[in-house]
Design a protein around this motif. Structure first.
Motif, mmCIF file in Angstrom:
data_model
loop_
_atom_site.group_PDB
_atom_site.id
_atom_site.type_symbol
_atom_site.label_atom_id
_atom_site.label_comp_id
_atom_site.label_asym_id
_atom_site.label_seq_id
_atom_site.Cartn_x
_atom_site.Cartn_y
_atom_site.Cartn_z
ATOM 1 N N SER A 221 0.816 -1.219 0.000
ATOM 2 C CA SER A 221 0.000 0.000 0.000
ATOM 3 C C SER A 221 0.848 1.266 0.000
ATOM 4 O O SER A 221 0.341 2.360 -0.288
ATOM 5 N N HIS A 222 2.136 1.134 0.321
ATOM 6 C CA HIS A 222 3.034 2.294 0.305
ATOM 7 C C HIS A 222 3.814 2.410 -0.996
ATOM 8 O O HIS A 222 4.718 3.250 -1.106
ATOM 9 N N ASP A 224 2.683 3.706 -3.465
ATOM 10 C CA ASP A 224 2.377 5.045 -3.991
ATOM 11 C C ASP A 224 3.579 5.964 -3.820
ATOM 12 O O ASP A 224 3.938 6.731 -4.719
ATOM 13 N N GLY A 248 2.450 1.118 -8.217
ATOM 14 C CA GLY A 248 2.374 2.311 -7.371
ATOM 15 C C GLY A 248 1.310 3.281 -7.824
ATOM 16 O O GLY A 248 0.604 3.881 -7.003
ATOM 17 N N VAL A 249 1.169 3.460 -9.143
ATOM 18 C CA VAL A 249 0.131 4.358 -9.653
ATOM 19 C C VAL A 249 -1.260 3.834 -9.300
ATOM 20 O O VAL A 249 -2.160 4.610 -8.950
ATOM 21 N N SER A 250 -1.432 2.513 -9.340
ATOM 22 C CA SER A 250 -2.748 1.963 -8.970
ATOM 23 C C SER A 250 -3.043 2.227 -7.493
ATOM 24 O O SER A 250 -4.200 2.474 -7.121
ATOM 25 N N TYR A 251 -2.028 2.180 -6.637
ATOM 26 C CA TYR A 251 -2.239 2.504 -5.218
ATOM 27 C C TYR A 251 -2.445 4.001 -5.017
ATOM 28 O O TYR A 251 -3.187 4.424 -4.111
ATOM 29 N N LEU A 252 -1.801 4.833 -5.836
ATOM 30 C CA LEU A 252 -2.015 6.279 -5.741
ATOM 31 C C LEU A 252 -3.471 6.640 -6.002
ATOM 32 O O LEU A 252 -4.017 7.559 -5.383
ATOM 33 N N LYS A 253 -4.092 5.912 -6.907
ATOM 34 C CA LYS A 253 -5.471 6.219 -7.275
ATOM 35 C C LYS A 253 -6.458 5.931 -6.142
ATOM 36 O O LYS A 253 -7.604 6.388 -6.192
ATOM 37 N N THR A 255 -5.133 6.006 -2.704
ATOM 38 C CA THR A 255 -4.417 6.323 -1.474
ATOM 39 C C THR A 255 -5.268 7.153 -0.519
ATOM 40 O O THR A 255 -6.115 7.950 -0.936
ATOM 41 N N LEU A 260 -0.525 13.281 0.362
ATOM 42 C CA LEU A 260 -0.733 13.113 -1.075
ATOM 43 C C LEU A 260 -2.083 13.689 -1.501
ATOM 44 O O LEU A 260 -2.191 14.363 -2.532
ATOM 45 N N GLN A 271 -7.280 12.485 -8.871
ATOM 46 C CA GLN A 271 -6.680 11.282 -8.296
ATOM 47 C C GLN A 271 -7.033 10.030 -9.096
ATOM 48 O O GLN A 271 -6.191 9.143 -9.259
#
Length: 567
Positions: A221-222, A224, A248-253, A255, A260, A271
């Motif tokens: 999960s980190h 991102d 990471g981009v998928s987790y950013l979406k 987060t 962030l 986002q």
């Protein structure tokens, strides 16, 4: 400066034939894949599916077992651990990664970010003093430390152990740390050498989880933050970095990190549709602005906090600092252009003004290269010395030049096209004279060159939405896995081009009579209007998909144009 078009060699036919065994894959896609080192169908499947299972075993990295063992001892004994990060986006995201991860694992931790101007690059003795006064028994450096010999020796004298997590070039010796994690080590057999500093730090946490049978889901999960640090650093977007950034981009979406979310809001980023470009060109500059004009503590704080109110306040401050950075950038660039005009007959520009802001000189030097078409050194006065940045053209090795002047420099470092340096003020005149002389002799009247790199020459009839959709699946793009650039020769416009905002062009083109016209947008290329309306021309472009009200249309994003030969 001559902008030279450079067409890549076609890949080996045997690789293209192998990849073409996959049905319904256009030839130009198999050629692109083969050019990028994909040679077999299993490799192609891995390329298009950068899943977490593709991550390498962290224990393949030299000293990983030692580092995990020392971290384990620190936790078992209740020792205080200090995370020491560099002051750029790579270092501050790494610190935030560790702070978020350890909140659920172990709470006797702290972090430290050095002051770029007061302490300089790497681990500082001031940082060691901080660790000593706060009773830290273990320091983990993130995105720095590989050249911090004296500081790590100072830590050893105070019985503070050190784990180095770094990705920068390794010299002949290693610092005397408990463990040195760096895939660039000659004795390290880790299969991927291109990790960012945050990426190396992530591998230590992955190794820690793996060793102790900890469910890695919270660590994932980190990603991102790992994607953010990786996108903001100049590392190859291949192998493990593609996995880390794709995931990471998928987790950013999704987060929930307060910092962030506050940055997305302040920058008006959607986002749900966040991209690597957003990270590198929107978030990255704001995060880096803190270290450039004030203190990177602001960046580390916003990325680490769980308090939405604090995050919102820090986002406001970071945007203020970024505005200040832009002001310094504009001001210093205008002054550099004025000085450059006075010295434009020199083979290399050596520009010095004692009140320029050190934190923006790399940007200013890059703009001078674009403006004057020659290597540029921008220097200012800082902490009792002359210091600054160098940027070069594609056909001139600036690092080799600085090596030839090392007796006049206090220190320098970098690579062929970009470097940093410092020297005593009394050596400035001799340094300037020598570099001009050496560049004169090296170039001997030859022109400096900027390359337009081209992946493939194509027929426009082979360009369609299906190809564009497959290209979208080749993301994430980045260094060493750039967005493909195509060349189409002998094309012509089919209607009257439109001029947008007095600087952009929009028009339609065909290559052969009877072909379907394709739409082109050419940003900041209004000067090419005469070429496209009076002649047959060659065009370099990137392929894009525009979507409006559910309808998808193809668009060529023009990179460059020139009149076709023999026309």
């Amino acid at each position: 400066m001559n902008k030279e078009w450079k067409l890549a060699e076609l890949p080996k036919e045997e690789y293209v034939k192998e990849l073409s065994k996959q049905p319904n894959v256009p030839l130009l896609i198999t050629q692109l894949l083969a050019q990028r080192g994909v040679k077999t169908l299993p490799e192609a499947r891995n390329y298009f599916r950068p899943t977490l299972e593709k991550l390498h075993d962290p224990f393949l990295m030299k000293d990983m077992d030692v580092a995990v063992a020392r971290l384990t001892i620190a936790i078992e004994k209740g020792e205080r651990i200090l995370f020491y990060g560099d002051y750029d986006a790579d270092g501050t995201t790494a610190v935030a990664l560790y702070m978020h991860f350890f909140r659920s694992v172990y709470n006797n931790v702290d972090y430290y970010i050095p002051d770029k101007y007061a302490e300089g690059y790497g681990v500082s003795e001031r940082g060691i003093d901080y660790a000593h006064t706060t009773n830290c028994q273990l320091i983990i450096s993130l995105d720095c430390g590989i050249t911090s010999f004296e500081a790590i020796d100072a830590a050893n004298r105070r019985n503070i152990d050190f784990i180095v997590c770094d990705h920068h070039q390794v010299g002949e010796e290693l610092p005397k740390a408990t463990a040195v994690l760096n895939p660039q080590r000659e004795d390290c057999n880790y299969p991927f050498k291109g990790l960012s500093g945050c990426g190396v730090g992530f591998k230590l946490l992955q190794g820690f989880c793996q060793k102790h049978g900890i469910d890695p889901t919270p660590l994932w999960s980190h990603l991102d933050l790992v994607a953010l640090g990786t996108a903001c650093d100049v590392v190859p977007m291949v192998d493990e970095n593609r996995v880390l950034c794709h995931q990471g981009v998928s987790y950013l979406k999704k987060t929930k990190k307060a910092g962030l979310l506050a940055l997305f809001s302040s920058l008006k980023l959607d986002q749900n549709n966040i991209t690597l470009n957003d990270l590198a060109y929107s978030l990255g500059p704001v995060i880096n602005a803190a270290g450039r004009v004030a203190h990177a503590q602001y960046a580390a704080s916003i990325l680490s906090t769980e308090d939405p109110k604090e995050a919102k306040e820090l986002a406001v401050e970071l945007n203020r600092l970024n505005g200040l950075r832009r002001k310094y950038d504009q001001q210093n660039t205008e002054e550099a252009f004025t000085l450059g005009e006075e010295e434009k007959d020199n083979s290399i520009l050596v520009l010095y003004k004692e009140d320029w802001h050190k934190g923006v000189l790399g940007i200013v030097a890059s703009k001078c290269v674009a403006q004057f078409g020659k290597p540029t050194i921008c220097l200012t006065h800082s902490r009792g010395e002359v210091t600054g940045s160098v940027r070069s053209t594609d056909n001139f090795d600036i690092h080799e030049l600085l090596t030839d002047c090392d007796d006049l420099l206090d220190k320098f470092g970098g690579h062929t096209s970009a470097a940093g340096l410092s020297l005593k003020e009394e050596n400035l005149s001799a340094f300037k004279e020598r570099v001009i002389d050496k560049v004169d002799k090296k170039m001997n009247g030859k022109e400096f060159v900027s390359f337009r790199n081209i992946d493939l020459k194509v027929n426009l009839a082979d360009i369609n939405l299906s190809v564009a959709n497959i290209l979208q699946q080749m993301k994430p793009f980045g260094h060493e896995n750039e967005i493909p650039v195509f060349l189409a020769e002998k094309v012509k416009v089919t209607d009257t081009p439109r001029v947008l905002k007095d600087k952009h062009l929009k028009f339609n083109i065909v290559q052969h009579e009877g072909d379907q016209a394709l739409s082109v947008i050419a940003f900041n290329q209004v000067e090419k209007l005469e070429v496209i309306t009076t002649s047959v021309f060659d065009i370099l472009f990137k392929l894009e998909i525009n979507e409006f009200r559910g309808n998808k249309t193809l668009q060529l994003n023009c990179v460059d144009i020139k009149k076709s030969e023999n026309e």
